[in-house]
Design a protein around this motif. Sequence first.
Motif, PDB file in Angstrom:
ATOM      1  N   ASP A   1      33.682  34.831  85.556  1.00  0.00           N
ATOM      2  CA  ASP A   1      33.633  35.238  86.959  1.00  0.00           C
ATOM      3  C   ASP A   1      33.949  36.733  87.096  1.00  0.00           C
ATOM      4  O   ASP A   1      34.321  37.184  88.156  1.00  0.00           O
ATOM      5  N   PHE A   2      33.827  37.473  86.006  1.00  0.00           N
ATOM      6  CA  PHE A   2      34.092  38.919  86.030  1.00  0.00           C
ATOM      7  C   PHE A   2      32.765  39.655  86.182  1.00  0.00           C
ATOM      8  O   PHE A   2      31.717  39.119  85.834  1.00  0.00           O
ATOM      9  N   LYS A   3      32.872  40.882  86.687  1.00  0.00           N
ATOM     10  CA  LYS A   3      31.645  41.690  86.785  1.00  0.00           C
ATOM     11  C   LYS A   3      31.357  42.309  85.422  1.00  0.00           C
ATOM     12  O   LYS A   3      32.287  42.591  84.657  1.00  0.00           O
ATOM     13  N   THR A   4      30.083  42.567  85.144  1.00  0.00           N
ATOM     14  CA  THR A   4      29.742  43.315  83.929  1.00  0.00           C
ATOM     15  C   THR A   4      30.440  44.682  84.001  1.00  0.00           C
ATOM     16  O   THR A   4      30.364  45.348  85.035  1.00  0.00           O
ATOM     17  N   PRO A   5      31.134  45.100  82.941  1.00  0.00           N
ATOM     18  CA  PRO A   5      31.839  46.388  82.980  1.00  0.00           C
ATOM     19  C   PRO A   5      30.907  47.536  83.380  1.00  0.00           C
ATOM     20  O   PRO A   5      29.739  47.573  82.976  1.00  0.00           O
ATOM     21  N   ILE A   6      31.461  48.468  84.159  1.00  0.00           N
ATOM     22  CA  ILE A   6      30.635  49.514  84.782  1.00  0.00           C
ATOM     23  C   ILE A   6      29.974  50.424  83.745  1.00  0.00           C
ATOM     24  O   ILE A   6      28.847  50.877  83.951  1.00  0.00           O
ATOM     25  N   ASN A   7      30.649  50.668  82.612  1.00  0.00           N
ATOM     26  CA  ASN A   7      30.017  51.547  81.600  1.00  0.00           C
ATOM     27  C   ASN A   7      28.723  50.930  81.068  1.00  0.00           C
ATOM     28  O   ASN A   7      27.764  51.640  80.755  1.00  0.00           O
ATOM     29  N   ILE A   8      28.662  49.596  81.042  1.00  0.00           N
ATOM     30  CA  ILE A   8      27.452  48.911  80.564  1.00  0.00           C
ATOM     31  C   ILE A   8      26.352  49.021  81.628  1.00  0.00           C
ATOM     32  O   ILE A   8      25.187  49.322  81.320  1.00  0.00           O
ATOM     33  N   CYS A   9      26.741  48.828  82.890  1.00  0.00           N
ATOM     34  CA  CYS A   9      25.756  48.955  83.980  1.00  0.00           C
ATOM     35  C   CYS A   9      25.191  50.370  84.002  1.00  0.00           C
ATOM     36  O   CYS A   9      23.979  50.576  84.138  1.00  0.00           O
ATOM     37  N   GLU A  10      26.076  51.365  83.864  1.00  0.00           N
ATOM     38  CA  GLU A  10      25.608  52.759  83.915  1.00  0.00           C
ATOM     39  C   GLU A  10      24.662  53.074  82.754  1.00  0.00           C
ATOM     40  O   GLU A  10      23.679  53.789  82.925  1.00  0.00           O
ATOM     41  N   ALA A  11      24.958  52.500  81.593  1.00  0.00           N
ATOM     42  CA  ALA A  11      24.064  52.720  80.440  1.00  0.00           C
ATOM     43  C   ALA A  11      22.677  52.134  80.737  1.00  0.00           C
ATOM     44  O   ALA A  11      21.657  52.697  80.337  1.00  0.00           O
ATOM     45  N   ALA A  12      22.638  51.023  81.469  1.00  0.00           N
ATOM     46  CA  ALA A  12      21.345  50.419  81.829  1.00  0.00           C
ATOM     47  C   ALA A  12      20.584  51.310  82.811  1.00  0.00           C
ATOM     48  O   ALA A  12      19.385  51.548  82.642  1.00  0.00           O
ATOM     49  N   PHE A  13      21.305  51.849  83.836  1.00  0.00           N
ATOM     50  CA  PHE A  13      20.617  52.730  84.818  1.00  0.00           C
ATOM     51  C   PHE A  13      20.029  53.934  84.085  1.00  0.00           C
ATOM     52  O   PHE A  13      18.894  54.316  84.304  1.00  0.00           O
ATOM     53  N   GLU A  14      20.848  54.538  83.224  1.00  0.00           N
ATOM     54  CA  GLU A  14      20.418  55.722  82.474  1.00  0.00           C
ATOM     55  C   GLU A  14      19.182  55.395  81.639  1.00  0.00           C
ATOM     56  O   GLU A  14      18.223  56.155  81.593  1.00  0.00           O
ATOM     57  N   ALA A  15      19.219  54.251  80.966  1.00  0.00           N
ATOM     58  CA  ALA A  15      18.102  53.850  80.109  1.00  0.00           C
ATOM     59  C   ALA A  15      16.827  53.685  80.940  1.00  0.00           C
ATOM     60  O   ALA A  15      15.743  54.113  80.541  1.00  0.00           O
ATOM     61  N   MET A  16      16.966  53.094  82.117  1.00  0.00           N
ATOM     62  CA  MET A  16      15.803  52.928  83.010  1.00  0.00           C
ATOM     63  C   MET A  16      15.244  54.289  83.386  1.00  0.00           C
ATOM     64  O   MET A  16      14.041  54.512  83.329  1.00  0.00           O
ATOM     65  N   LYS A  17      16.163  55.212  83.735  1.00  0.00           N
ATOM     66  CA  LYS A  17      15.717  56.559  84.135  1.00  0.00           C
ATOM     67  C   LYS A  17      15.032  57.266  82.963  1.00  0.00           C
ATOM     68  O   LYS A  17      14.145  58.066  83.151  1.00  0.00           O
ATOM     69  N   ASN A  18      15.494  56.939  81.743  1.00  0.00           N
ATOM     70  CA  ASN A  18      14.931  57.593  80.556  1.00  0.00           C
ATOM     71  C   ASN A  18      13.693  56.883  80.010  1.00  0.00           C
ATOM     72  O   ASN A  18      13.259  57.160  78.898  1.00  0.00           O
ATOM     73  N   GLY A  19      13.178  55.938  80.764  1.00  0.00           N
ATOM     74  CA  GLY A  19      11.888  55.353  80.390  1.00  0.00           C
ATOM     75  C   GLY A  19      11.950  54.099  79.541  1.00  0.00           C
ATOM     76  O   GLY A  19      10.926  53.659  79.026  1.00  0.00           O
ATOM     77  N   TYR A  20      13.126  53.500  79.398  1.00  0.00           N
ATOM     78  CA  TYR A  20      13.206  52.237  78.630  1.00  0.00           C
ATOM     79  C   TYR A  20      12.777  51.071  79.520  1.00  0.00           C
ATOM     80  O   TYR A  20      13.579  50.192  79.851  1.00  0.00           O
ATOM     81  N   THR A  21      11.522  51.104  79.924  1.00  0.00           N
ATOM     82  CA  THR A  21      11.040  50.094  80.867  1.00  0.00           C
ATOM     83  C   THR A  21       9.773  49.383  80.385  1.00  0.00           C
ATOM     84  O   THR A  21       9.206  48.588  81.119  1.00  0.00           O
ATOM     85  N   GLY A  22       9.355  49.715  79.177  1.00  0.00           N
ATOM     86  CA  GLY A  22       8.121  49.100  78.670  1.00  0.00           C
ATOM     87  C   GLY A  22       8.396  48.062  77.599  1.00  0.00           C
ATOM     88  O   GLY A  22       9.550  47.684  77.357  1.00  0.00           O
ATOM     89  N   TYR A  23       7.312  47.597  76.978  1.00  0.00           N
ATOM     90  CA  TYR A  23       7.474  46.694  75.838  1.00  0.00           C
ATOM     91  C   TYR A  23       8.254  47.408  74.732  1.00  0.00           C
ATOM     92  O   TYR A  23       8.244  48.637  74.641  1.00  0.00           O
ATOM     93  N   ASN A  24       8.877  46.637  73.895  1.00  0.00           N
ATOM     94  CA  ASN A  24       9.528  47.206  72.708  1.00  0.00           C
ATOM     95  C   ASN A  24       9.317  46.206  71.578  1.00  0.00           C
ATOM     96  O   ASN A  24       8.769  45.128  71.809  1.00  0.00           O
ATOM     97  N   PRO A  25       9.723  46.524  70.342  1.00  0.00           N
ATOM     98  CA  PRO A  25       9.434  45.597  69.242  1.00  0.00           C
ATOM     99  C   PRO A  25       9.936  44.170  69.527  1.00  0.00           C
ATOM    100  O   PRO A  25      11.020  43.989  70.094  1.00  0.00           O
ATOM    101  N   ALA A  26       9.136  43.189  69.114  1.00  0.00           N
ATOM    102  CA  ALA A  26       9.441  41.783  69.421  1.00  0.00           C
ATOM    103  C   ALA A  26      10.858  41.386  69.002  1.00  0.00           C
ATOM    104  O   ALA A  26      11.543  40.648  69.711  1.00  0.00           O
ATOM    105  N   VAL A  27      11.285  41.877  67.866  1.00  0.00           N
ATOM    106  CA  VAL A  27      12.594  41.436  67.345  1.00  0.00           C
ATOM    107  C   VAL A  27      13.748  42.326  67.823  1.00  0.00           C
ATOM    108  O   VAL A  27      14.902  42.076  67.485  1.00  0.00           O
ATOM    109  N   GLY A  28      13.422  43.333  68.629  1.00  0.00           N
ATOM    110  CA  GLY A  28      14.494  44.137  69.227  1.00  0.00           C
ATOM    111  C   GLY A  28      14.383  45.616  68.882  1.00  0.00           C
ATOM    112  O   GLY A  28      13.722  45.995  67.905  1.00  0.00           O
ATOM    113  N   ILE A  29      15.047  46.442  69.690  1.00  0.00           N
ATOM    114  CA  ILE A  29      15.057  47.894  69.472  1.00  0.00           C
ATOM    115  C   ILE A  29      15.943  48.175  68.250  1.00  0.00           C
ATOM    116  O   ILE A  29      17.059  47.645  68.148  1.00  0.00           O
TER     117      ILE A  29
END
Length: 387
Positions: A41-69
């Motif tokens: 029942d805890f929120k995702t820690p803010i440093n993790i959320c911010e890393a996601a926003f940054e990644a989105m802004k930096n273009g991590y929004t497309g397909y990536n390798p099937a087994v992971g980055i």
Amino acid sequence: MKFAERMNRLGTESAFEVFAKAKNLEAQGKNIIHLEIGQPDFKTPINICEAAFEAMKNGYTGYNPAVGIWEFRQAIAEHISETRRIEINPDEVIVTPGAKPIIFFALLALIDSGDEVIYPDPGFPIYESVINFVGAKAVPLPLREEVDFRFRIEDLVAAISDRTRLLIINSPQNPTGGFLTKEDLEAIANLARDRDFYILSDEIYSRLLYEGEHQSIISFPGMKERTILLDGHSKTYAMTGWRLGYGIFPKPLVEEMERLIINSNSCTCSFTQIAGIEALKGSQDSVIQMVAEFKRRRDAIVDGLNTIKGIHCRKPAGAFYVFPNVKQLPLSCGELADYLLEEAGVAVLSGTAFGKYGDGYLRLSYANSLENIQEALERIRIAVSKL
Ligand SMILES: Cc1ncc(COP(=O)(O)O)c(C=O)c1O
């Protein structure tokens, strides 16, 4: 409509059904305390959320390798190498949308109809469901309250046959909170080597352990070649809705997994993987605080349940569940779960939702505030006194 025959063999997870029922009652104005659902029942820690926003802004929004980055696979390999004290390479890591697909894909890749798969009972219901779905024989391994919900070695020996292909273990465990000791794992490793079967080691609760140190079967000699290790970010970093999990696989299986992923979900979301690196490498303070809070709640719920007449509850070492024995009460555990929802507004799960050996127990999740847990205990006490 006529469905494929295999759909008759696919089960479900009743936590979601009870959750829906409880939500329905809430919509009718009833106050419900939710102790049924297995998510922090805890929120995702803010440093993790911010890393996601940054990644989105930096273009991590497309397909990536099937087994992971690759960088995320590297971070996972480092984490598992350190915590399990065994060398893991990034190309042995497979990233999936949540950890659940690891169970599904591993069984699809490894198990033929007619094979036997041993799974813990009571246990996470998806194991039995997927074993049946792939047409294998599901062989339950009873977990016993008298040994803190571990298995007895003679039960395991009796469950193994020449057709045994896979043993699923889960420690710390859902639904009981039990965990396997080094001696248990040693015994399993010896049997796996002697009788030539694989292990699916579900370690999704590895960081949620309040006593002792998490041990993994993958660390035992010769076991890396026959172990699939499942872990992920859902529970540890309060990221259930992000869908971020992974498996460590014996090398020959990696390509098979890759093809299954290409044929189904293609890949896991890109920016969540970048956030997943921050989760592993950034500050762990929020995990430490969450674990301390869970421990406080565990102690409160166990102590509280043990003061209610007819209920006995062991103190589990890990996860965020308790599995009290309610055999002395005049209702079956299924009836009791329904009664507590209707009468007391407390949503809990029947032990039988986790297999036949769960009969006579309830599962309560303490992923809820201490205040709500205290209120739930009071409501249960009053409801039980009326039976
Ligand atoms: C034992 C066990 N394994 C795996 C999972 C799946 O985790 P995820 O949400 O990452 O798919 C759960 C979730 O409840 C679980 O309890």
